[in-house]
Motif scaffolding. Structure first.
Motif, short mmCIF file in Angstrom:
data_model
loop_
_atom_site.label_atom_id
_atom_site.label_comp_id
_atom_site.label_asym_id
_atom_site.label_seq_id
_atom_site.Cartn_x
_atom_site.Cartn_y
_atom_site.Cartn_z
N VAL A 116 2.79 10.47 -9.82
CA VAL A 116 3.48 10.38 -8.54
C VAL A 116 4.59 9.35 -8.64
O VAL A 116 4.32 8.17 -8.89
N PRO A 117 5.86 9.75 -8.45
CA PRO A 117 6.95 8.77 -8.54
C PRO A 117 6.74 7.63 -7.55
O PRO A 117 6.36 7.84 -6.39
N LEU A 118 7.01 6.42 -8.01
CA LEU A 118 6.86 5.25 -7.14
C LEU A 118 7.93 5.28 -6.05
O LEU A 118 9.11 5.54 -6.34
N PRO A 119 7.56 5.04 -4.81
CA PRO A 119 8.55 5.02 -3.74
C PRO A 119 9.44 3.78 -3.87
O PRO A 119 9.01 2.76 -4.41
N SER A 124 8.63 0.16 2.00
CA SER A 124 7.51 -0.73 2.33
C SER A 124 7.55 -1.16 3.79
O SER A 124 6.55 -1.61 4.35
N SER A 125 8.71 -1.03 4.44
CA SER A 125 8.83 -1.42 5.85
C SER A 125 8.36 -0.33 6.80
O SER A 125 8.22 -0.56 8.00
N ARG A 141 2.98 6.40 -10.54
CA ARG A 141 1.63 5.93 -10.30
C ARG A 141 0.70 7.10 -10.62
O ARG A 141 0.91 8.21 -10.15
N ALA A 142 -0.34 6.86 -11.41
CA ALA A 142 -1.23 7.93 -11.83
C ALA A 142 -2.40 8.09 -10.87
O ALA A 142 -3.01 7.10 -10.45
N ARG A 143 -2.67 9.33 -10.50
CA ARG A 143 -3.88 9.67 -9.78
C ARG A 143 -4.67 10.63 -10.68
O ARG A 143 -4.12 11.62 -11.16
N VAL A 144 -5.92 10.33 -10.91
CA VAL A 144 -6.71 11.05 -11.91
C VAL A 144 -7.99 11.57 -11.27
O VAL A 144 -8.68 10.85 -10.56
N PHE A 145 -8.30 12.85 -11.54
CA PHE A 145 -9.57 13.41 -11.07
C PHE A 145 -10.03 14.48 -12.04
O PHE A 145 -9.29 14.89 -12.95
N ALA A 150 0.81 -1.22 0.00
CA ALA A 150 0.00 0.00 0.00
C ALA A 150 0.85 1.27 0.00
O ALA A 150 0.29 2.37 0.02
N SER A 151 2.17 1.15 -0.01
CA SER A 151 3.05 2.32 0.11
C SER A 151 2.80 3.33 -1.01
O SER A 151 2.63 4.53 -0.76
N ALA A 152 2.79 2.87 -2.26
CA ALA A 152 2.63 3.79 -3.38
C ALA A 152 1.29 4.50 -3.34
O ALA A 152 1.20 5.71 -3.58
N ALA A 153 0.23 3.77 -3.01
CA ALA A 153 -1.10 4.37 -2.94
C ALA A 153 -1.19 5.37 -1.80
O ALA A 153 -1.85 6.41 -1.92
N THR A 154 -0.50 5.09 -0.69
CA THR A 154 -0.52 6.00 0.46
C THR A 154 0.12 7.33 0.11
O THR A 154 -0.42 8.41 0.41
N VAL A 155 1.25 7.27 -0.56
CA VAL A 155 1.95 8.49 -0.97
C VAL A 155 1.13 9.26 -2.00
O VAL A 155 0.95 10.48 -1.91
N ALA A 156 0.61 8.54 -2.99
CA ALA A 156 -0.14 9.19 -4.07
C ALA A 156 -1.40 9.87 -3.56
O ALA A 156 -1.80 10.92 -4.06
N ALA A 157 -2.04 9.27 -2.55
CA ALA A 157 -3.27 9.85 -2.01
C ALA A 157 -3.01 11.21 -1.38
O ALA A 157 -3.86 12.11 -1.46
#
Length: 342
Positions: free
Chosen positions: A238-241, A246-247, A218-222, A58-65
């Motif tokens: 959003v650049p992937l972490p 992940s830790s 990772r793309a976030r679209v709205f 969930a790391s990438a989604a957490t950052v992108a959000a």
């Protein structure tokens, strides 16, 4: 383009930044990661606790959000921020416009609208005025975002209506890039309109992973509104972490992401000693995060912090667990960002 902090957060380098600001941002990151520079703030959440339950996949989604929330807040501010409300008042209260609408003098209406749009220190980029539902004046740029509509009245009588905006498309792109430090693309329909990287030829699928110029995103679209009607699609890249993050627990990673935005704002706006109140104001307006600036036991800006405020980890506020990111913004001065509730 955004890079990543060595340990658990990010450093941000604006795509349009100068070398001076880039160097400043890197120096801030060094301050954030150096254990030798830490002050005596109590650590309610230890490094072990922060890492005990890693965010994992969930790391990438957490950052992108976080980045998406900031970009949306910037857009919302264009719709209902302080400057927007002030400019709405300029339109509604313009005596030349009220007189022209009341008399039906079309050339006078056009002149009054032009005067409003081109008044120095006001922020209107386009203004359309209608009388009896028909456009009688329309002044400003062609590519405009975040339209605001309203009526023009005098003594309870409706004289006309208006569509106004305080931001154009390119300005929104620049603002998001300046304050977050990631590429952003705008699309009209399915076609690229403008952005900060070589145009991605079509709107990316939400949450899709894509590579541009060798960088994985990772793309976030709205969707936002376009002037005077219709919509624009915003795609944040959003650049992937790195896998090492992940830790880190999702709560701390989210706080690190909010902190990264705050660090980027300080670097981009060149805020320094004496302007801590401005940093607090901008970060709070942009993110909704709580911000406190302290020097030892002295409060410099942001009001009274929680009694036990760690330099990293968790803190209880109003019965909720909140996560903290901090960095040394100047010699002896630490800025604390308490992430908003998820």
């Amino acid at each position: 383009m955004r890079g990543w902090r060595k340990r658990s957060g990010r450093r941000v380098v604006g795509a349009i930044g100068t070398l001076v600001l880039v160097g400043f941002a890197i120096a801030l990151v060094s301050g954030a990661t150096s254990d030798a520079d830490r002050d005596d703030a109590p650590a309610a959440g230890t490094a072990a606790a922060v890492r005990s339950q890693g965010c994992g996949a969930a790391s990438a989604a957490t950052v992108a959000a976080v980045d998406e929330q900031v970009a949306k807040q910037i857009y919302e501010d264009e719709l209902a921020g302080r400057e927007t409300l002030e400019d709405e008042a300029h339109v509604r209260q313009s005596r030349p416009l009220l007189n022209a609408l009341s008399s039906g003098d079309t050339p006078a209406i056009a002149a009054a609208v032009s005067a409003i749009v081109y008044t120095p220190h006001w922020h209107i980029v386009r203004l359309r005025v209608l009388r009896a539902g028909h456009v009688v004046a329309d002044v400003g740029g062609p590519y405009v975002i975040a339209p605001v509509t309203g009526t023009i009245q005098e003594h309870g009588r409706t004289l006309g209506s208006f569509v106004m905006s305080v931001q154009d498309d390119s300005g929104y792109v620049k603002l998001v890039t300046r304050l977050i430090g990631i590429p952003v693309e705008l699309y009209r329909g399915r076609s690229p309109l403008m952005g900060t990287v070589t145009p991605v030829p079509q709107v990316p699928r939400a949450e899709a992973h894509l590579e541009v110029h060798g960088t994985a995103y990772r793309a976030r679209v709205f969707t936002t509104n376009s002037f005077p009607d219709g919509t624009l699609t915003v795609a944040l890249l959003v650049p992937l972490p790195p896998p090492s993050l992940s830790s880190v627990g999702c709560g701390q990673l989210r706080a690190d992401s909010w902190g990264s935005v705050a660090m980027h704002i300080q670097a981009r706006l060149a805020l320094h000693a004496g302007s801590w109140g401005e940093l607090v104001r901008v970060v709070r307006a942009t993110s909704g995060a709580a911000v406190f600036v302290r020097s030892g036991g002295h409060e410099l800006a942001g009001g009274a912090p929680p009694r036990h405020l760690p330099s990293e980890g968790s803190v209880r506020i109003d019965g909720q667990t909140r996560w903290v990111f901090s960095w040394l913004a100047a010699r002896g001065v630490r800025v604390y960002v308490v992430a908003p509730a998820a």
